[in-house]
Design a protein around this motif. Structure first.
Motif, PDB file in Angstrom:
ATOM      1  N   LEU A  30       0.523  -1.573  -0.087  1.00 16.72           N
ATOM      2  CA  LEU A  30      -0.203  -0.356   0.136  1.00 16.72           C
ATOM      3  C   LEU A  30       0.535   0.659  -0.490  1.00 16.72           C
ATOM      4  N   GLN A  31      -0.229   2.041   0.211  1.00 20.11           N
ATOM      5  CA  GLN A  31       1.197   3.725  -0.199  1.00 20.11           C
ATOM      6  C   GLN A  31       1.579   3.947   1.534  1.00 20.11           C
ATOM      7  N   LYS A  32       0.946   3.568   2.238  1.00 24.77           N
ATOM      8  CA  LYS A  32       1.726   3.358   3.147  1.00 24.77           C
ATOM      9  C   LYS A  32       3.504   2.799   3.351  1.00 24.77           C
ATOM     10  N   ASP A  33       3.156   1.945   2.608  1.00 24.51           N
ATOM     11  CA  ASP A  33       4.290   1.016   2.955  1.00 24.51           C
ATOM     12  C   ASP A  33       5.253   1.657   2.196  1.00 24.51           C
ATOM     13  N   LEU A  35       5.709   5.087   2.179  1.00 27.44           N
ATOM     14  CA  LEU A  35       5.696   6.562   2.788  1.00 27.44           C
ATOM     15  C   LEU A  35       6.885   5.884   4.222  1.00 27.44           C
ATOM     16  N   ASP A  36       6.244   4.757   4.610  1.00 29.59           N
ATOM     17  CA  ASP A  36       6.751   4.540   5.869  1.00 29.59           C
ATOM     18  C   ASP A  36       8.554   3.815   5.546  1.00 29.59           C
ATOM     19  N   GLY A  41       7.849  10.976  -0.313  1.00 31.18           N
ATOM     20  CA  GLY A  41       7.365  12.274   0.669  1.00 31.18           C
ATOM     21  C   GLY A  41       7.946  12.777   1.314  1.00 31.18           C
ATOM     22  N   SER A  45      13.445  10.980  -1.638  1.00 31.18           N
ATOM     23  CA  SER A  45      12.607   9.777  -2.294  1.00 31.18           C
ATOM     24  C   SER A  45      13.235   8.762  -3.483  1.00 31.18           C
ATOM     25  N   ARG A  77       7.133  -9.567   0.282  1.00 30.17           N
ATOM     26  CA  ARG A  77       7.135  -8.456   1.751  1.00 30.17           C
ATOM     27  C   ARG A  77       8.631  -8.803   1.892  1.00 30.17           C
TER      28      ARG A  77
END
Length: 87
Positions: A30-33, A35-36, A41, A45, A77
């Motif tokens: 996901l986009q959160k992955d 970002l983390d 961001g 990057s 993953r």
């Protein structure tokens, strides 16, 4: 490939990924992955995505393209997390 040395061909085949037409029920990444992992961001990057793409053999892409490639090329993953650690 005609003029490539055998080791270059072997390396390319080791890093080759196929894409799948059938989409999984839910995306693995996901986009959160991104970002983390600092792949979106942050000021560096783009450079991190470039390095990650080389490590995983999926090439460079902006955040949206990187997310698509991670999910459509069947990147696991564990491989993603290990590659992020190498950045």
């Amino acid at each position: 490939m005609e003029n490539a040395d055998p080791e270059s061909i072997r390396e390319a085949l080791r890093k080759a990924h196929g894409s799948f037409d059938a989409k999984p029920a839910a995306p693995v990444f996901l986009q959160k992955d991104l970002l983390d992992a600092g792949l979106i961001g942050q000021a560096d990057s783009a450079a991190r995505r470039e390095k990650l793409g080389k490590i995983l053999g999926i090439g460079y892409g902006n955040g949206k393209v990187m997310l698509q490639r991670l999910n459509s090329f069947g990147i696991e993953r564990d491989a993603f997390e290990q590659a992020v650690q190498e950045l």
